[in-house]
Structure formats: structure tokens, C-alpha cells
Design an enzyme around this catalytic site. Sequence first.
Site, PDB file in Angstrom:
ATOM      1  N   PRO A 208       0.824  -1.208   0.000  1.00  0.00           N
ATOM      2  CG  PRO A 208       0.182  -0.847   2.214  1.00  0.00           C
ATOM      3  CD  PRO A 208       0.911  -1.839   1.332  1.00  0.00           C
ATOM      4  N   GLY A 209       0.389   2.286  -0.662  1.00  0.00           N
ATOM      5  CA  GLY A 209       1.055   3.591  -0.616  1.00  0.00           C
ATOM      6  C   GLY A 209       0.006   4.643  -0.336  1.00  0.00           C
TER       7      GLY A 209
ATOM      8  NE  ARG B 269      -2.737  11.626  -7.374  1.00  0.00           N
ATOM      9  CZ  ARG B 269      -4.061  11.694  -7.339  1.00  0.00           C
ATOM     10  NH1 ARG B 269      -4.669  12.732  -6.812  1.00  0.00           N
ATOM     11  NH2 ARG B 269      -4.780  10.722  -7.817  1.00  0.00           N
TER      12      ARG B 269
ATOM     13  CB  CYS C 238       4.497  29.977 -17.749  1.00  0.00           C
ATOM     14  SG  CYS C 238       4.932  31.435 -16.823  1.00  0.00           S
ATOM     15  CD  GLU C 239       3.291  24.112 -19.230  1.00  0.00           C
ATOM     16  OE1 GLU C 239       2.387  23.817 -20.030  1.00  0.00           O
ATOM     17  OE2 GLU C 239       4.500  23.989 -19.474  1.00  0.00           O
TER      18      GLU C 239
ATOM     19  CE1 TYR D 186       2.573   7.150  -6.133  1.00  0.00           C
ATOM     20  CE2 TYR D 186       0.456   7.164  -4.989  1.00  0.00           C
ATOM     21  CZ  TYR D 186       1.550   6.482  -5.483  1.00  0.00           C
ATOM     22  OH  TYR D 186       1.627   5.112  -5.327  1.00  0.00           O
TER      23      TYR D 186
HETATM   24  C1  LIG Z   1       4.472  -2.105  -7.959  1.00  0.00           C
HETATM   25  C2  LIG Z   1       3.688  -1.125  -7.190  1.00  0.00           C
HETATM   26  N1  LIG Z   1       3.291  -1.440  -5.950  1.00  0.00           N
HETATM   27  C3  LIG Z   1       2.590  -0.574  -5.196  1.00  0.00           C
HETATM   28  C4  LIG Z   1       2.246   0.662  -5.660  1.00  0.00           C
HETATM   29  C5  LIG Z   1       1.490   1.592  -4.752  1.00  0.00           C
HETATM   30  O1  LIG Z   1       0.243   1.925  -5.218  1.00  0.00           O
HETATM   31  P1  LIG Z   1      -0.722   2.724  -4.248  1.00  0.00           P
HETATM   32  O2  LIG Z   1      -0.033   3.945  -3.814  1.00  0.00           O
HETATM   33  O3  LIG Z   1      -1.924   3.022  -5.051  1.00  0.00           O
HETATM   34  O4  LIG Z   1      -1.051   1.811  -3.125  1.00  0.00           O
HETATM   35  C6  LIG Z   1       2.610   1.033  -6.957  1.00  0.00           C
HETATM   36  C7  LIG Z   1       2.204   2.345  -7.505  1.00  0.00           C
HETATM   37  O5  LIG Z   1       2.425   2.708  -8.609  1.00  0.00           O
HETATM   38  C8  LIG Z   1       3.357   0.124  -7.740  1.00  0.00           C
HETATM   39  O6  LIG Z   1       3.766   0.432  -8.974  1.00  0.00           O
END
Ligand SMILES: Cc1ncc(COP(=O)(O)O)c(C=O)c1O
Length: 435
Positions: free
Chosen positions: A276-277, A315, A361-362, A390
Amino acid sequence: MDNSGFQYIDGHLHCDGIPVTDIAEEHGTPCFIYSKSTLLNRLNSFRNAFSKHDPLICFSVKSLANLSILRLIDKEDCGFDIVSGGELYRVLQAGGAPGKTVFAGVGKTEEEIKFALKHQVHMFNVESESEMRLIAHAAAETGHTAAVAIRVNPDVDARTHEKTTTGKKENKFGIDPETALELAKETRSMPGVILKGLHMHLGSPIYDTQPYVDGLKKIIEFKKLLEHDGLIIDTLNIGGGYCMSYTGREVLSPQDYADAIGPILTEAGADLILEPGRHIAAPSGILLTKTIHTKETGSGKKFIIVDAAMNNLLRPTLYDAFHRIWPADSPTGMPEVIDPEDSDNMRNFDTERVDVVGPVCESGDCLAKDRRLPALKTGDLLSIYDAGAYGQTMSSNYNGRPKAPEVITNGGSFVLISKRESYKDLIAGEELTCI
Ligand SMILES: Cc1ncc(COP(=O)(O)O)c(C=O)c1O
């Protein structure tokens, strides 16, 4: 609420009990502010949901990579998901355990592979035949052994943004099952390579459990095929992608994912890795920004020009992503739900339609388009929510803009965990040469 560390008290936004205006006074804006309590709560509720399967949780470094935060996560007995030598270096500098670190990515170089071998990462998530052979070659040359998982591309649609879908056959990630089967057999003749696992990562964020169910079933079918050939797989890594709410509306919880895939995992009987991230990091951080100017065109369109921009939070520009934005000082607090459809939730709030834009500037440097916000004036602070994942990791110096500082709460106080870049930082590493 997803980001419970951020609360309005007497009309002023607080992070873990600290007025965010205090942080702005000390560290200026734009500034990333992380709530330690939210980060730890989300990590623990995620872990608890899957506790029956005793997973190794490998936090995805690409989502939030600050050294102090990686250290905090390491202390929680987690590992890391990395995609480059640079991310491994970060993990090592933070005191993280390479033995709990998994290494994915389609373009690992020989240098990166040797670096990871030297530090004995837990597993390489291998994304091509060419990569597997390079790992075998590097292992033989350095006398190390590489534990590998094959990242299988199960051709499952995660029903997320096309730029963040990674498990369909047309995507560059992973290996199709037929090729993977031949490659798995080939590993028998690779002395430095031990095939231990299978990996999938379908995309992000995934608002539905079905893609995980479908992907996992395909992976397990594949695992059985390998076992038929005498290749025993003891680890399943089902990647990341677990969602959180960018609007304040209720979305799936970690328990929903665990309930949907738990029975399949139990039947598979393998060690589990989760990556998870966003689910943990996104709601744990805001990007605090200040209104520099307001302007209205002849046709009546209003712009709120703030000191954060696409270089701080890419994003919205990259994915048309939606982030809630609200003044940090607001006598009425903030609507519980703010969504792009702009529903009834705004009824009790006196608002006007504006675009919130940065100084870059975009025309694409737009943090919120046609958004309802209370009337704003120069100097007003705005919080951009769910910027913990992110956010800083995708930031750049485009338009000569130094990166924003990062601050995290700690007890009743707050600490600076990365400084605002200076103009000098912008040119560090460059050589001024007469050419
Ligand atoms: C291989 C892999 N694992 C985990 C993640 C984490 O994804 P998330 O932040 O949506 O949990 C990513 C995100 O790109 C990824 O490429």
C-alpha cells in the site's frame, strides 16, 4: 473520516491539535503538512484488516519518500516497495530493512540490480525475461543469490485512470502468463536465482474489490500450473492500489478488500506481501498554500492564484485528479463532502465559482477547476487535501520553483522533516562552463 488528524477547531484548521497557521508562520507556504496520527492510524487499520494472513506490509516509497517518514514506517515493522536504486538508497539511509524490501520496475539496470543484491533485498519483482537473465548474470558475477517473484500481468482492468492502470495486457508491466511459465521453468538453470513468489499490481487507486479477486484467481491458477511442473511458490504479492476518498464520500475500507480476497488467500496457503502507498499516505498530508492574487476576467471568470503549483502537486495536471480545497480559516468549517459533481453539500456554505491556479506558465497548472469556494482575498491560506501521496515525490523545479518543505506533527508539536529548497539548491550540481 479518512484524514481524522485534520480538524477545524473554532473555525481554524488544526493538524493533530496544532493550528496550521502556526506552521505556516514558521515555515511559510507552500508547505506539506503531515499528520503523524493519521499516518499511523491508517497503517494500523490496514494491517489489522489483513492480520489473519500475517502479511509483510511493504510501504510504497514512491508515494511518500521522506526519510523521517520511512524511518517511522520501518519502526512499525514494515518493509518497503521500491522501484529504483535511488529508492533503495533512501530506505537504507532511513535505516529501513533491505531484507523486507521488494524491488519492482520494468527497467532495472545492472547497476541497480547489483546494488540490491549487495544489500540482499527480500525479493526482486521481475518484469521481463531480459531482466530475469540480467539478474541471473549479476548474481553469478557477484556471488549473491537473488530471491525473485515473477510479476504476472493478469490482464485485468482495474477500472481506474488509463495512466495508472498497470495490469492490462497492453500495459508495459509484468509478464503474460504463457511467457511467465517458460521463464519460470528457465529459472531452474539459473544458479543464483531462486523463484519464490508471484507478484501483481493492477493499478491505482482501485475503488472496487473485483479486480483484486479476478487478478488473484488468475495468479493462483498460474501458481498451480507451476506446481504441476514442480516449481513451488511460497509467496504471493498482490501489490498496492487500495483506495481512499478524495471527496470525503465513503469508499472501500481495508476490511472490504480483506473480506473479498481473504478466502482466496487462505486457500492459496502462501506468505502474503501487500504494497500500500496512497491508502496510508494520501489522507495523512495536506499541501498548505497562500492566495497571492485574485483576478476576474472581463467575462466574469474568477481565478484564485496561489503559491502552490503543478510543480508541487502534479496530480491535477497529469491525471485531472480531484483534490478537495478549502480555506484554513473558515468559521463554518468545511463541507463533509466536496465532489466534482458539486452536490447539495455546499448548501450551507456561501461560495462562488473559481479556478484555483498556480504561478507556473502552463494553462494546465490548475489545482481546481470551476470549484465552489468561499470568497478569498490575498493572503488567505488554503488547504489542498490528500496531498500526502504522490505530492512531494512527484514534485519538480519547473519554472525555477524551489521544492516546498515538509513538516510532520509529533506529540503536541511539529517538526521540519525537509527544508524548503533555496535558489542555490536549484543550481546545485550544475557546472558553469564556457561552451
Ligand atoms: C508495484 C507497485 N506497488 C505498489 C504501488 C502503490 O500503489 P498505491 O499507492 O496506489 O497503493 C505502486 C504504484 O504505482 C506500484 O507500482
